[in-house]
Design a protein around this motif. Structure first.
Motif: not given
Length: 354
Positions: A171, A176-177, A173
């Protein structure tokens, strides 16, 4: 103790790939420096995955040469190329523990069980998964499974790490991590990486260099900043970060410099493609701003407005065409059909070479 990585260079020399009468890759020449992360970026069908698969040895070129670390590997099978690949689907064995998954390639390559297990634990430590070795893949999150796939590739100590859409199953978020983790790991260990994605933001975030592909050829290559600030074509301008491509006239202003005139606005321009006459300008959505009145700008009518929390996205009908504008002024939403003045910030504007 970390894996001993010897980053290798990559060179494509006039590489061609045909599938019957279809030319998937046409005369590709590309150099990748050791210890850099280079992203192959482009829309579906542009040839980026075919290029990666030829480098991995999973597809055979129909012309040209591929070199890794200066060695011609064009005719070598995948298992003799000194590369490791991280797949989009992770490709973990569901019935094996995490440690056994990471050690699998080492065991297949003839390492003893003890050495393979030790290096697997080192690999898991690299990606922040100490203590996870006894678990099954089903007991890990998608982001953790992706880190296992990276660890499994790195423990083989390849000259080049290949990553094929590695974040597409995560997903937003988590993407990005994990992209941050991959970039930090690559910079810390200094390995060579070739990364394939269709996501422009992802490419900008992780890359030393980006190679944008279109129709089986390189449309433009450069650093993220070079591609974003100096696009070589309307395709690059719109593909890397979105842009409004509008017609303008390049004129010479009082001090001898060149400027682009559009509507009532005159904006300084420079670069190799700057010369007097008709031209095109790439304007980033956040380089435009709205005002009630701007005598030295131009006017438009709000066609749509969408509130997105920290900014508002507008589409505005103007004499230059419909413009997409990202405005951080959320306290003042312009209603649909409102007449507005449009101004231009200093940055975020690039002249597209003829």
């Amino acid at each position: 103790m970390s894996p001993t990585l010897k980053p290798g260079s990559v060179r494509f020399e006039s590489v061609e790939k045909r599938f019957g009468a279809v030319v998937a890759i046409a005369d590709l020449t590309l150099d990748i420096e050791p210890g850099t992360l280079v992203t192959l970026l482009g829309p579906s069908g542009c040839g980026k995955t075919t290029t990666l698969r030829m480098l991995a040895g999973l597809e055979q070129p129909t012309g040209g040469r591929i070199l890794i670390g200066g060695r011609d590997v064009t005719q070598l099978p995948a298992n003799e190329r000194d590369v490791s690949m991280v797949f989009q689907s992770y490709a973990l064995f569901p019935h094996m523990s995490i440690a056994d998954n990471v050690a699998y390639g080492l065991r297949s390559g003839g390492k003893s069980k003890a050495e393979a297990r030790e290096r697997a634990e080192e690999g898991l430590a690299l990606v922040g998964l100490v203590g996870y070795g006894a678990r099954l893949p089903s007991e890990l999150s998608g982001g953790q499974q992706q880190r296992v796939a990276v660890a499994r590739a790195l423990v083989l100590e390849p000259q080049v790490l290949l990553l094929d859409e590695p974040l597409s199953n995560l997903d937003a978020r988590l993407r990005r991590q994990v992209r941050t983790e991959i970039r930090e790991l690559q910079q810390r260990l200094g390995f060579t990486a070739v990364y394939v994605t269709h996501d422009q933001e992802e490419a900008l975030a992780v890359s030393d260099r980006i190679v944008v592909m279109k129709d089986g050829a390189i449309a433009q290559a450069g650093t993220p900043r070079e591609l974003y600030e100096s696009p070589a074509s309307p395709f690059i301008a719109d593909f890397i970060g979105e842009a409004n491509v509008v017609a303008c006239e390049v004129v010479r202003i009082g001090d001898g410099r060149l400027a682009a005139r559009l509507g009532g606005l005159v904006h300084p321009v420079s670069g190799a493609g700057a010369r007097e006459g008709a031209a095109r300008l790439a304007i980033r959505p956040n380089a435009l701003f709205l005002q009630d009145h701007r005598p030295d700008g131009f006017e438009g009518r709000v066609a749509s407005a969408a509130y997105l929390g920290d900014h508002i996205e507008y589409e505005v009908e103007t004499a230059l065409g419909r413009l997409f504008i990202v405005d951080p002024a959320i306290e003042h939403v312009r209603p649909v059909a409102a007449q507005v003045g449009i101004g231009l910030h200093e940055r975020g504007v690039a002249l597209i070479p003829a």
